[in-house]
Write a protein that holds these residues in place. Structure first.
Motif, PDB file in Angstrom:
ATOM      1  N   GLU A 207      31.632  79.231  31.109  1.00 45.76           N
ATOM      2  CA  GLU A 207      31.321  78.479  29.893  1.00 45.76           C
ATOM      3  C   GLU A 207      30.052  79.009  29.238  1.00 45.76           C
ATOM      4  O   GLU A 207      29.977  79.124  28.004  1.00 45.76           O
ATOM      5  CB  GLU A 207      31.189  76.991  30.212  1.00 45.76           C
ATOM      6  N   LEU A 208      29.039  79.344  30.029  1.00 49.07           N
ATOM      7  CA  LEU A 208      27.814  79.923  29.468  1.00 49.07           C
ATOM      8  C   LEU A 208      28.111  81.254  28.784  1.00 49.07           C
ATOM      9  O   LEU A 208      27.592  81.540  27.699  1.00 49.07           O
ATOM     10  CB  LEU A 208      26.775  80.124  30.574  1.00 49.07           C
ATOM     11  N   GLU A 209      28.926  82.052  29.416  1.00 46.42           N
ATOM     12  CA  GLU A 209      29.242  83.379  28.876  1.00 46.42           C
ATOM     13  C   GLU A 209      29.927  83.284  27.517  1.00 46.42           C
ATOM     14  O   GLU A 209      29.779  84.184  26.671  1.00 46.42           O
ATOM     15  CB  GLU A 209      30.138  84.123  29.864  1.00 46.42           C
ATOM     16  N   ALA A 210      30.654  82.213  27.279  1.00 50.18           N
ATOM     17  CA  ALA A 210      31.404  82.066  26.030  1.00 50.18           C
ATOM     18  C   ALA A 210      30.557  81.557  24.874  1.00 50.18           C
ATOM     19  O   ALA A 210      30.996  81.602  23.718  1.00 50.18           O
ATOM     20  CB  ALA A 210      32.583  81.122  26.258  1.00 50.18           C
ATOM     21  N   LEU A 211      29.345  81.084  25.140  1.00 52.92           N
ATOM     22  CA  LEU A 211      28.502  80.523  24.087  1.00 52.92           C
ATOM     23  C   LEU A 211      27.965  81.618  23.173  1.00 52.92           C
ATOM     24  O   LEU A 211      27.665  82.724  23.612  1.00 52.92           O
ATOM     25  CB  LEU A 211      27.328  79.768  24.697  1.00 52.92           C
ATOM     26  N   GLU A 212      27.824  81.275  21.891  1.00 53.17           N
ATOM     27  CA  GLU A 212      27.178  82.186  20.942  1.00 53.17           C
ATOM     28  C   GLU A 212      26.423  81.346  19.916  1.00 53.17           C
ATOM     29  O   GLU A 212      26.977  80.406  19.340  1.00 53.17           O
ATOM     30  CB  GLU A 212      28.180  83.088  20.244  1.00 53.17           C
ATOM     31  N   SER A 213      25.153  81.691  19.697  1.00 54.79           N
ATOM     32  CA  SER A 213      24.329  80.954  18.741  1.00 54.79           C
ATOM     33  C   SER A 213      24.569  81.482  17.331  1.00 54.79           C
ATOM     34  O   SER A 213      25.172  82.541  17.140  1.00 54.79           O
ATOM     35  CB  SER A 213      22.849  81.106  19.107  1.00 54.79           C
ATOM     36  N   PRO A 214      24.083  80.768  16.299  1.00 59.03           N
ATOM     37  CA  PRO A 214      24.248  81.240  14.922  1.00 59.03           C
ATOM     38  C   PRO A 214      23.659  82.624  14.664  1.00 59.03           C
ATOM     39  O   PRO A 214      24.139  83.344  13.780  1.00 59.03           O
ATOM     40  CB  PRO A 214      23.536  80.161  14.101  1.00 59.03           C
ATOM     41  N   ASN A 215      22.603  83.000  15.417  1.00 58.58           N
ATOM     42  CA  ASN A 215      22.004  84.334  15.206  1.00 58.58           C
ATOM     43  C   ASN A 215      22.529  85.377  16.182  1.00 58.58           C
ATOM     44  O   ASN A 215      21.970  86.467  16.303  1.00 58.58           O
ATOM     45  CB  ASN A 215      20.478  84.254  15.297  1.00 58.58           C
ATOM     46  N   GLY A 216      23.619  85.045  16.851  1.00 60.12           N
ATOM     47  CA  GLY A 216      24.265  86.027  17.715  1.00 60.12           C
ATOM     48  C   GLY A 216      23.803  86.051  19.150  1.00 60.12           C
ATOM     49  O   GLY A 216      24.183  86.952  19.900  1.00 60.12           O
TER      50      GLY A 216
ATOM     51  N   ARG B 208      23.751  85.452  22.938  1.00 58.50           N
ATOM     52  CA  ARG B 208      24.676  85.164  24.025  1.00 58.50           C
ATOM     53  C   ARG B 208      23.890  85.276  25.326  1.00 58.50           C
ATOM     54  O   ARG B 208      22.906  86.011  25.405  1.00 58.50           O
ATOM     55  CB  ARG B 208      25.850  86.136  24.021  1.00 58.50           C
ATOM     56  N   ILE B 209      24.313  84.578  26.327  1.00 56.84           N
ATOM     57  CA  ILE B 209      23.585  84.565  27.592  1.00 56.84           C
ATOM     58  C   ILE B 209      24.029  85.742  28.451  1.00 56.84           C
ATOM     59  O   ILE B 209      25.218  85.925  28.708  1.00 56.84           O
ATOM     60  CB  ILE B 209      23.792  83.229  28.320  1.00 56.84           C
ATOM     61  N   ALA B 210      23.047  86.526  28.881  1.00 58.81           N
ATOM     62  CA  ALA B 210      23.306  87.664  29.761  1.00 58.81           C
ATOM     63  C   ALA B 210      23.028  87.275  31.206  1.00 58.81           C
ATOM     64  O   ALA B 210      22.445  86.224  31.496  1.00 58.81           O
ATOM     65  CB  ALA B 210      22.432  88.845  29.346  1.00 58.81           C
ATOM     66  N   ARG B 211      23.431  88.128  32.116  1.00 61.87           N
ATOM     67  CA  ARG B 211      23.202  87.906  33.542  1.00 61.87           C
ATOM     68  C   ARG B 211      21.994  88.716  34.016  1.00 61.87           C
ATOM     69  O   ARG B 211      21.593  89.711  33.387  1.00 61.87           O
ATOM     70  CB  ARG B 211      24.419  88.335  34.355  1.00 61.87           C
ATOM     71  N   LEU B 212      21.429  88.309  35.133  1.00 64.30           N
ATOM     72  CA  LEU B 212      20.385  89.096  35.778  1.00 64.30           C
ATOM     73  C   LEU B 212      20.874  90.516  36.018  1.00 64.30           C
ATOM     74  O   LEU B 212      20.135  91.481  35.802  1.00 64.30           O
ATOM     75  CB  LEU B 212      19.967  88.443  37.092  1.00 64.30           C
TER      76      LEU B 212
ATOM     77  N   TYR C  83      12.684  92.193  22.175  1.00 68.77           N
ATOM     78  CA  TYR C  83      12.092  92.245  20.828  1.00 68.77           C
ATOM     79  C   TYR C  83      12.526  90.963  20.121  1.00 68.77           C
ATOM     80  O   TYR C  83      13.351  90.966  19.205  1.00 68.77           O
ATOM     81  CB  TYR C  83      12.604  93.491  20.099  1.00 68.77           C
ATOM     82  N   SER C  84      11.948  89.830  20.563  1.00 62.90           N
ATOM     83  CA  SER C  84      12.447  88.522  20.157  1.00 62.90           C
ATOM     84  C   SER C  84      11.997  88.101  18.764  1.00 62.90           C
ATOM     85  O   SER C  84      12.487  87.093  18.241  1.00 62.90           O
ATOM     86  CB  SER C  84      12.040  87.461  21.189  1.00 62.90           C
ATOM     87  N   ALA C  85      11.075  88.859  18.148  1.00 63.81           N
ATOM     88  CA  ALA C  85      10.701  88.556  16.770  1.00 63.81           C
ATOM     89  C   ALA C  85      11.836  88.846  15.807  1.00 63.81           C
ATOM     90  O   ALA C  85      11.983  88.167  14.784  1.00 63.81           O
ATOM     91  CB  ALA C  85       9.458  89.356  16.382  1.00 63.81           C
ATOM     92  N   ASP C  86      12.651  89.855  16.104  1.00 68.03           N
ATOM     93  CA  ASP C  86      13.689  90.296  15.166  1.00 68.03           C
ATOM     94  C   ASP C  86      15.105  90.253  15.723  1.00 68.03           C
ATOM     95  O   ASP C  86      16.066  90.460  14.972  1.00 68.03           O
ATOM     96  CB  ASP C  86      13.401  91.729  14.708  1.00 68.03           C
ATOM     97  N   TYR C  87      15.250  89.978  17.029  1.00 63.91           N
ATOM     98  CA  TYR C  87      16.567  89.998  17.649  1.00 63.91           C
ATOM     99  C   TYR C  87      16.737  88.755  18.512  1.00 63.91           C
ATOM    100  O   TYR C  87      15.749  88.155  18.955  1.00 63.91           O
ATOM    101  CB  TYR C  87      16.746  91.256  18.509  1.00 63.91           C
ATOM    102  N   ALA C  88      17.970  88.376  18.762  1.00 61.15           N
ATOM    103  CA  ALA C  88      18.237  87.232  19.620  1.00 61.15           C
ATOM    104  C   ALA C  88      17.609  87.455  20.990  1.00 61.15           C
ATOM    105  O   ALA C  88      17.823  88.488  21.624  1.00 61.15           O
ATOM    106  CB  ALA C  88      19.746  87.017  19.753  1.00 61.15           C
ATOM    107  N   GLU C  89      16.824  86.497  21.447  1.00 62.48           N
ATOM    108  CA  GLU C  89      16.031  86.661  22.662  1.00 62.48           C
ATOM    109  C   GLU C  89      16.896  86.834  23.906  1.00 62.48           C
ATOM    110  O   GLU C  89      18.008  86.318  23.997  1.00 62.48           O
ATOM    111  CB  GLU C  89      15.105  85.460  22.861  1.00 62.48           C
ATOM    112  N   ASN C  90      16.355  87.590  24.849  1.00 61.94           N
ATOM    113  CA  ASN C  90      16.985  87.756  26.166  1.00 61.94           C
ATOM    114  C   ASN C  90      18.408  88.293  26.072  1.00 61.94           C
ATOM    115  O   ASN C  90      19.302  87.880  26.822  1.00 61.94           O
ATOM    116  CB  ASN C  90      16.969  86.429  26.944  1.00 61.94           C
ATOM    117  N   THR C  91      18.616  89.240  25.151  1.00 64.55           N
ATOM    118  CA  THR C  91      19.926  89.860  24.983  1.00 64.55           C
ATOM    119  C   THR C  91      19.784  91.375  25.074  1.00 64.55           C
ATOM    120  O   THR C  91      18.701  91.923  24.839  1.00 64.55           O
ATOM    121  CB  THR C  91      20.530  89.519  23.611  1.00 64.55           C
TER     122      THR C  91
END
Length: 239
Positions: A69-78, A80-84, A9-17
């Motif tokens: 390092e990817l796992e530790a990243l967080e954008s301003p809108n929250g 974070r990178i998830a795994r497959l 639901y990428s219109a209202d939430y951080a994408e791919n999370t």
């Protein structure tokens, strides 16, 4: 007509999370969609862009950064990178998951399949939809009995993707026509559409809800959208 959550639901939430996937399913999505790339140390991750600039303000390519390092990243809108493996848990719980495969090298395809086998019970493998951009990827997953969607590079490639084993064909909204949908349905393919994009007034996945009626009327079977709730309401109003 099925509503597929484009990057969740990428219109209202951080994408791919997980937050975007949970919200999409709660809003009534038929399936959640995510993009798959690999970190430098071989971890399959959910990331649309090939670099980290748009979400995290960093220039590196996803494939040049290790998973810790990817796992530790967080954008301003929250974001974070998830795994497959994280998104495949949704298939394990009975939900459809569409994987947009950004790396279709032979080693990537084999690794993705190994992760699917390890994370998803065999009875639920049909819930994992391999979204393939190339014919070799279609053939790879077809040989393993997987459910396949063709992210065709051009409309005239649709029949070749279907013949190779893709049972669903994805068109961009700007490429949709009644004749094209009818031709694909005559082959036996289901047609899904990504709303917006070239030829429309919206970015990819965006829409205002009013286009749902036209797509449904010509037999489109599913639509990939960013605003899941809006699309679900519009489709429900069609009766």
């Amino acid at each position: 007509m099925k509503i597929i959550a484009h990057r969740g639901y990428s219109a209202d939430y951080a994408e791919n999370t997980p937050q975007s996937w949970d919200a999409a399913l709660a809003a009534g999505a038929h399936a959640i969609e995510t993009d798959i790339r690999f970190s430098s140390d071989g971890i399959a991750v959910c990331a649309h862009d090939d670099d980290l600039d748009r979400l995290f303000g960093r220039p590196e390519r996803v494939s040049d950064v290790a998973w810790p390092e990817l796992e530790a990243l967080e954008s301003p809108n929250g974001a974070r990178i998830a795994r497959l493996a994280d998104v495949l848990a949704y298939a394990g719980n009975g939900h459809y998951v569409l994987l947009d495969l950004k790396d279709e090298s032979p080693q990537a395809l084999e690794r993705i399949w190994q992760i699917i086998v390890a994370e998803v019970p065999a009875a639920q493998h049909p819930l994992v939809i391999a979204g393939c951009h190339g014919l070799e990827a279609v053939r790879f997953f077809g040989a393993r009995g997987a459910t396949i969607l063709g992210f065709i590079p051009a409309p005239d490639m649709a029949e070749a993707f279907w013949q190779a084993g893709a049972t669903t064909i994805r068109l961009w909204e700007g490429d949709v026509s009644p004749a094209r949908v009818t031709t694909l349905q005559a082959l036996g393919a289901e047609v899904w559409v990504t709303s917006g994009g070239d030829g429309t007034s919206f970015d990819g996945g965006d829409h205002n809800g009013t286009d749902m009626a036209g797509l449904a009327a010509i037999g489109v079977g599913g639509v990939l959208v960013n605003d899941v709730a809006l699309a679900v309401r519009q489709v429900a109003s069609l009766g």
